[in-house]
Design a protein around this motif. Sequence first.
Motif, mmCIF file in Angstrom:
data_model
loop_
_atom_site.group_PDB
_atom_site.id
_atom_site.type_symbol
_atom_site.label_atom_id
_atom_site.label_comp_id
_atom_site.label_asym_id
_atom_site.label_seq_id
_atom_site.Cartn_x
_atom_site.Cartn_y
_atom_site.Cartn_z
ATOM 1 N N SER A 184 1.448 -9.558 -1.141
ATOM 2 C CA SER A 184 1.607 -9.430 0.308
ATOM 3 C C SER A 184 0.647 -10.389 1.012
ATOM 4 O O SER A 184 -0.357 -10.822 0.423
ATOM 5 C CB SER A 184 1.330 -7.986 0.743
ATOM 6 O OG SER A 184 -0.054 -7.708 0.660
ATOM 7 N N TYR A 198 4.621 -10.476 -6.950
ATOM 8 C CA TYR A 198 4.654 -10.470 -5.487
ATOM 9 C C TYR A 198 3.242 -10.216 -4.974
ATOM 10 O O TYR A 198 2.496 -9.400 -5.521
ATOM 11 C CB TYR A 198 5.591 -9.387 -4.940
ATOM 12 C CG TYR A 198 5.574 -9.343 -3.425
ATOM 13 C CD1 TYR A 198 6.284 -10.283 -2.672
ATOM 14 C CD2 TYR A 198 4.800 -8.400 -2.758
ATOM 15 C CE1 TYR A 198 6.232 -10.265 -1.282
ATOM 16 C CE2 TYR A 198 4.750 -8.370 -1.367
ATOM 17 C CZ TYR A 198 5.466 -9.319 -0.642
ATOM 18 O OH TYR A 198 5.419 -9.308 0.719
ATOM 19 N N LEU A 224 8.823 -8.126 1.128
ATOM 20 C CA LEU A 224 7.764 -7.131 1.056
ATOM 21 C C LEU A 224 8.351 -5.726 0.987
ATOM 22 O O LEU A 224 7.925 -4.900 0.164
ATOM 23 C CB LEU A 224 6.845 -7.265 2.270
ATOM 24 C CG LEU A 224 5.657 -6.283 2.363
ATOM 25 C CD1 LEU A 224 4.438 -6.973 2.975
ATOM 26 C CD2 LEU A 224 6.017 -5.060 3.216
ATOM 27 N N THR A 266 9.809 -4.940 -2.351
ATOM 28 C CA THR A 266 8.751 -4.677 -3.335
ATOM 29 C C THR A 266 8.208 -3.271 -3.158
ATOM 30 O O THR A 266 7.960 -2.558 -4.142
ATOM 31 C CB THR A 266 7.621 -5.704 -3.189
ATOM 32 O OG1 THR A 266 8.152 -7.020 -3.351
ATOM 33 C CG2 THR A 266 6.536 -5.474 -4.230
ATOM 34 N N TYR A 267 8.020 -2.858 -1.910
ATOM 35 C CA TYR A 267 7.576 -1.498 -1.641
ATOM 36 C C TYR A 267 8.564 -0.486 -2.239
ATOM 37 O O TYR A 267 8.167 0.462 -2.927
ATOM 38 C CB TYR A 267 7.501 -1.259 -0.133
ATOM 39 C CG TYR A 267 6.239 -1.731 0.545
ATOM 40 C CD1 TYR A 267 5.405 -2.688 -0.029
ATOM 41 C CD2 TYR A 267 5.871 -1.223 1.791
ATOM 42 C CE1 TYR A 267 4.265 -3.129 0.614
ATOM 43 C CE2 TYR A 267 4.719 -1.650 2.438
ATOM 44 C CZ TYR A 267 3.923 -2.605 1.848
ATOM 45 O OH TYR A 267 2.791 -3.036 2.479
#
Length: 522
Positions: A210, A208, A158, A161-162
């Motif tokens: 979340s 992706y 995560l 990806t952020y």
Amino acid sequence: MRKFHPAGACQNGIVPTLTDLARNYTTLSAADVEWLHSLVSDWQLLADLSFADLILWVPMRAPASAAGPGWVAVAQMRPTTGPTSFPDDVVGTQIGQGRRSLLDTARAERRIWRESDPDWTSGVPVRAEAIPVTRNGDVIAVIERSTNLNSARTPSRLELTYLQGADDLARMVAEGTFPYTGHDTTLVRSPRVGDGLLRLDSGGRVTYASPNAQSAYRRLGLAADLIGAELGAATAQLGAAGEPVDESLMLVARGRAPKETEIDGNGAVVQLRSIPLVVAGKRTGALVLVRDVTELRRRERELLTKEATIREIHHRVKNNLQTVAALLRLQARRLQAPEARAALEEAVRRVGSIAIVHETLSHAPEEIVDFDDIADRVAMMAGEVSAPETRVTPKITGQFGMLPATVATPLAMVLTELLQNALQHGFGPAHRPPGGDAGIIEVLAARAPELLTVTVTDSGAGLPPGFDLENTTSLGLQIVRTLVEGELGGQISLRPRPGGGTIAVVDLPVRYEPSEPVTGSR
């Protein structure tokens, strides 16, 4: 957590605005300032994706003797996804030319500057980067992005990806393609990064999702995993059966347009916001923020239903009061005794004033009404039912403002009684002004934040000798005194008017602020 010392940042405890700082210290044009406003209205997204603080620095207007301009901080944003590097506000801070080389380099070389080592000045490692803010090919500002490394660890999927999304957005800011031209970015209730995030590739497929985003789609009825799915197609099948697919929904779900929309399905409501990513002129994909707003929309519907029910009740009460008034009027016409007829006509006027308030409330979204409209109608009603030979029309000056229903209803009756008392007793056949000239009745409303003063002045016959409001036998004045002092918690006084007539003053405590001032008379 480096310390900045604002130079004149606050005066009298007031933090300067971006517009104030830009006007006082920079040479930015109005279009440049508007671009920066669009950027900072939506840069919480960049701060949260970066896990970093953002400070917007703008070159200051350079004195003639200076080698180069310094910088002034015009805006600041802290992340909600990580620890801050700046616990203190830095807006308004000014630094001289050459004091922050990363800002100078990012502006001069028109690139994101990342070559600094962590700063340990405050005892906590902080990594600083500089992102040039470009508009129409010119660098008009620089964002300093500072990451608190105190809690650094191996990033999760995560977090990676952020950070990837943050890098794309930073490059778009540097290239002048973010914020989006012509797109409203004042998104107060938009989904946040932590609400749910989907990353799409250039083909619109989910790379992706979340956990929060996956859960939101589960509530919509999606049984399959989102990873690898084409989000537009997956979202389209979740809508209500038989309903046409909303084109704006498809644009957002495919990451093609910087818009917001909602999808309602399976008893759930999910808000979507798309952030297309275009780096170096090439579409790299999109970020889609997802927020489950099911409970929020349910409460909004309940409030709307409640408000509609209340308005319908007021409408029915108004209809019932009008029916009562019509029956009383019909009964009055059948009576031969003048006193009995006059008593019923007064009752009709009192019922009518209450009906006016309920009619206004039936159109109001809240239990608050604009009393100026009610006062105009009460005055008109009083003038219409007055004797033709009096030829007196009440004139209203000033502003009553917005009042709650609990104040508006008794105040309407008070105003009705005072006007009727002036018309009936001050300008009756026995008290007609000399020469047959029409007299005056004026209503002055003076509104303060905590007080409403209503003054009713007439040029009629005046008060009788030895008049005492507390011991008066007038039913109308007894009603006025009971409503003002007992129900509204105010005060009322009557006194002779210089030159003849009466002045009635009503002081009422109120809590609602006045609306825009009204000048002149109505």
